[in-house]
Design a protein around this motif. Structure first.
Motif, PDB file in Angstrom:
ATOM      1  N   LEU A  88       0.849  -1.197   0.000  1.00 20.59           N
ATOM      2  CA  LEU A  88       0.000   0.000   0.000  1.00 20.59           C
ATOM      3  C   LEU A  88       0.882   1.244   0.000  1.00 20.59           C
ATOM      4  N   SER A  89       0.388   2.319  -0.571  1.00 26.27           N
ATOM      5  CA  SER A  89       1.055   3.589  -0.323  1.00 26.27           C
ATOM      6  C   SER A  89       0.002   4.624   0.038  1.00 26.27           C
ATOM      7  N   GLU A  90       0.424   5.676   0.698  1.00 23.99           N
ATOM      8  CA  GLU A  90      -0.529   6.668   1.207  1.00 23.99           C
ATOM      9  C   GLU A  90      -0.182   8.052   0.679  1.00 23.99           C
ATOM     10  N   THR A  91      -1.203   8.801   0.308  1.00 18.57           N
ATOM     11  CA  THR A  91      -0.987  10.218   0.022  1.00 18.57           C
ATOM     12  C   THR A  91      -2.125  10.992   0.676  1.00 18.57           C
ATOM     13  N   MET A  92      -1.871  12.257   1.011  1.00 17.62           N
ATOM     14  CA  MET A  92      -2.940  13.118   1.511  1.00 17.62           C
ATOM     15  C   MET A  92      -3.381  13.993   0.343  1.00 17.62           C
ATOM     16  N   ASN A  93      -4.689  14.093   0.173  1.00 21.24           N
ATOM     17  CA  ASN A  93      -5.226  14.884  -0.927  1.00 21.24           C
ATOM     18  C   ASN A  93      -6.309  15.798  -0.353  1.00 21.24           C
TER      19      ASN A  93
END
Ligand SMILES: Nc1ncnc2c1ncn2[C@@H]1O[C@H](COP(=O)(O)OP(=O)(O)O)[C@@H](O)[C@H]1O
Ligand SMILES: Nc1ncnc2c1ncn2[C@@H]1O[C@H](COP(=O)(O)OP(=O)(O)O)[C@@H](O)[C@H]1O
Lengths: 153, 115, 153, 115
Positions: free
Chosen positions: B3-8
Motif C-alpha cells: 500500500l502507499s498513502e498520500t494526503m489529498n
C-alpha cells in the motif's frame, strides 16, 4: 476459429492452498479468452472459479492444505463449461439453491456481512450452476455462454 | 500487502499496489488498512486503480476494515476497473463503498457525507 | 508478494491435440506473469512450452491424438520451473543436446528450412533445459529465471 | 484462417486477423497465402499487427508460402509485436522476412529489392 471446437478441454490442478489460486485464476481467465469469451466475460469466469475454488479450500478441505482442487475448462460454441472438483467434505443439500443476495442495511456498518457472498456471486455471473457429489468426488459445474450482451440478464 | 498513502485536500488516500486482493492477501490487506485507522483516520479514499482482481474475501476484508474506522468511518473507492466494479455491484457493496472516477469527485462525496 | 512462494504449483493437462495447445499456452503465459515474470519473459515461456508440447503431440504421440500432455508450472524466486510430460515415444539420446541454430542461406529460398526449429528455440529462450525418460514417462524440464535484463545472455 | 487483403501503392498487403498462428492454424495460413500467390502476386507485405502469438509451425508455414511465390518472390513483415519478433530473431528468419514498422517503409524495401 482455432481452439473453439467442441473437444477442446484444459484441466488445471492445484493443491488446496490459497497461494495457488492466483495463478490458477489468471490461467483460467486467459484460457477462457483464448476460447472466445470477451474480456469482461472471461474476468467474470475467473471470479466465479476463484470463489468456487476458495470454497473447496476453506469448506471442503477445511484449510488443511493437503487436498487437491481441479478445474476442468471445456469449450462450448459459444462459451465455456467449467467443473470445479474436490474430494473433501461435501456441501450440504440445498445450500447452493438457497444462496441469495445478502440482506443488509448499507448505512449500518456494524451489521455488514464480511462473508457468505461466494455462491451468490457465482450464481449471478454464470448462466448455469449445479453441484453433485458421487462417491468422494464433489463437482460444481458452471456454464457461461458468452458476453453479457448475448445473455438474458 | 503493498500500500502507499498520500494526503489529498486533507483526505487520506490509500493506494493498493498489489494486483490481486484475494484470499491469499486479504488478511494483510485488512491489517494494512487497520494500521491507517489506528493513526486516527476515519474517512478514507481507497484507490484500486492498480488492482486487477478482487474476490469476495478481499471485499470482506474491506468491510472489516470499514468497521475498524468507527462510528464516523467511511470508505469510498476510486479507480476501480470494470471487472473490479462488477464484484461491488453484484454484492450490492457499491451501496456501502461508493465508487468514484477521480479523487476530486471522491473528496466532494466524503465532504457531502460529513455534513 | 502473493503467489510467489516456493510451493506454488499449477498443473495443466490436455489431450494430444493441437486445438488444445492455444488455451494451454495462453494459460501458461498468464500464470507465469501472475508468478512474477515480466510480460516479455512470460511470452517467451509461452512460446517454449508450446514448442515442447507440439513436439510431444507430433513426435512422442505421432499425431495419434489419444495421448495426454501435462505441463507443471512451479514458482521459483524469481522465475518459473516447467515440466512438459508425455507418455509417448521418447526422444532419442543426444537430440536435445545437438539442437543448434539452423544453417541456411537467407537469399536461397528453395533451401530454407520449414521445421526443425523447436528445440533450438527452447534452448535459446530458457535458462536451463533438460530431458529425462523414466519408465514410460518423458519429462522435458525448463527453467526461466526472470526477464532478459537479469540474465546473462 | 482469417486474412484480409488491401493494395497499397500497388503492393499486396495481407492482414492476418487471427490472434494465433500455430500448429492448429498453420495449414490454413499457408493455404490462404497460397491463394494470394495463385492470383499472380509475388511480392507481399504480411501485416502481423493483430497476431498475438506465432510458433515455429506458423513460421514454417510462412517459409513454405514464400517458396510458392516463385523465383522473384519476397515477403516482408509489418506490425510484428515484440513477442512475435522474438521468434523471427531467434531463428534468424528475420534475415529472410525483413521486419518493418510501417507499410511505407516496407514498400520502399520491396522496391529496393526489385531493382
Ligand atoms: N465447496 C464447498 N464445500 C463444502 N461446503 C461449501 C462449499 N462451498 C460453500 N459451502 C458452504 O456454503 C456456505 C456459503 O458459501 P459462500 O456463499 O461461498 O460464502 P462463504 O464461503 O464466505 O461462507 C459456506 O459457508 C459453506 O458452509
Ligand atoms: N517430445 C519429443 N519426443 C520425441 N522426439 C522428439 C521430441 N521433441 C523433439 N523430438 C525429435 O527432435 C527433432 C527436432 O525437434 P524440433 O527441433 O522441435 O523440430 P521439429 O519438431 O520441427 O522437427 C524432431 O524432429 C524429433 O525427431
Amino acid at each position: 476459429m482455432n481452439g473453439r471446437g467442441a473437444n477442446v478441454r484444459l484441466l488445471l490442478r492445484i493443491g488446496s492452498e490459497f497461494a495457488c489460486v492466483g495463478p490458477l485464476g489468471a490461467a483460467v481467465r486467459a484460457a477462457s479468452a483464448q476460447l472466445g469469451l470477451e474480456s469482461e466475460a472471461a474476468a467474470e469466469v475467473e471470479l466465479s472459479v476463484v470463489e468456487a475454488v476458495n470454497n473447496s479450500i476453506e469448506h471442503a478441505y477445511r484449510l488443511s492444505g493437503d487436498g487437491v482442487v481441479e478445474v476442468l475448462l471445456e469449450a462450448l460454441a459459444p462459451g465455456v463449461r467449467i467443473e470445479v472438483r474436490d474430494r473433501g467434505h461435501a456441501m450440504s443439500c440445498g445450500v447452493l439453491e438457497r444462496a441469495g443476495p445478502l440482506e443488509f442495511d448499507a448505512a449500518h456498518v456494524p451489521s455488514l456481512p464480511e462473508g457468505g457472498m461466494g455462491l451468490f456471486i457465482v450464481k449471478q455471473l454464470m448462466d448455469e450452476v449445479h453441484y453433485e457429489t458421487s462417491g468422494s468426488l464433489n463437482v460444481l459445474t458452471m456454464v457461461r455462454l458468452g458476453s453479457r450482451a448475448g445473455r438474458s440478464r | 500487502m503493498n500500500l502507499s498513502e498520500t494526503m489529498n485536500d486533507g483526505v487520506m488516500v490509500v493506494h493498493v499496489k498489489s494486483p490481486r486482493v484475494d484470499a491469499a492477501s486479504a488478511h494483510e490487506f485488512r491489517a494494512a488498512i487497520a494500521d491507517v485507522a489506528a493513526r486516527g483516520h476515519t474517512r478514507l479514499i481507497v484507490d484500486l486503480s492498480a488492482v486487477q482482481f478482487i474476490d469476495s474475501t478481499g471485499l470482506g476484508a474491506l468491510v472489516s476494515a470499514l468497521k475498524l474506522l468507527g462510528r464516523d468511518g467511511r470508505i469510498v473507492v476510486v479507480g476501480a476497473r470494470e471487472s473490479v466494479a462488477t464484484l461491488f455491484r453484484v454484492t450490492r457493496m457499491d451501496k456501502v463503498f461508493r465508487m468514484h472516477l477521480s479523487n476530486t469527485e471522491a473528496i466532494a462525496a466524503l465532504a457531502e457525507g460529513a455534513r
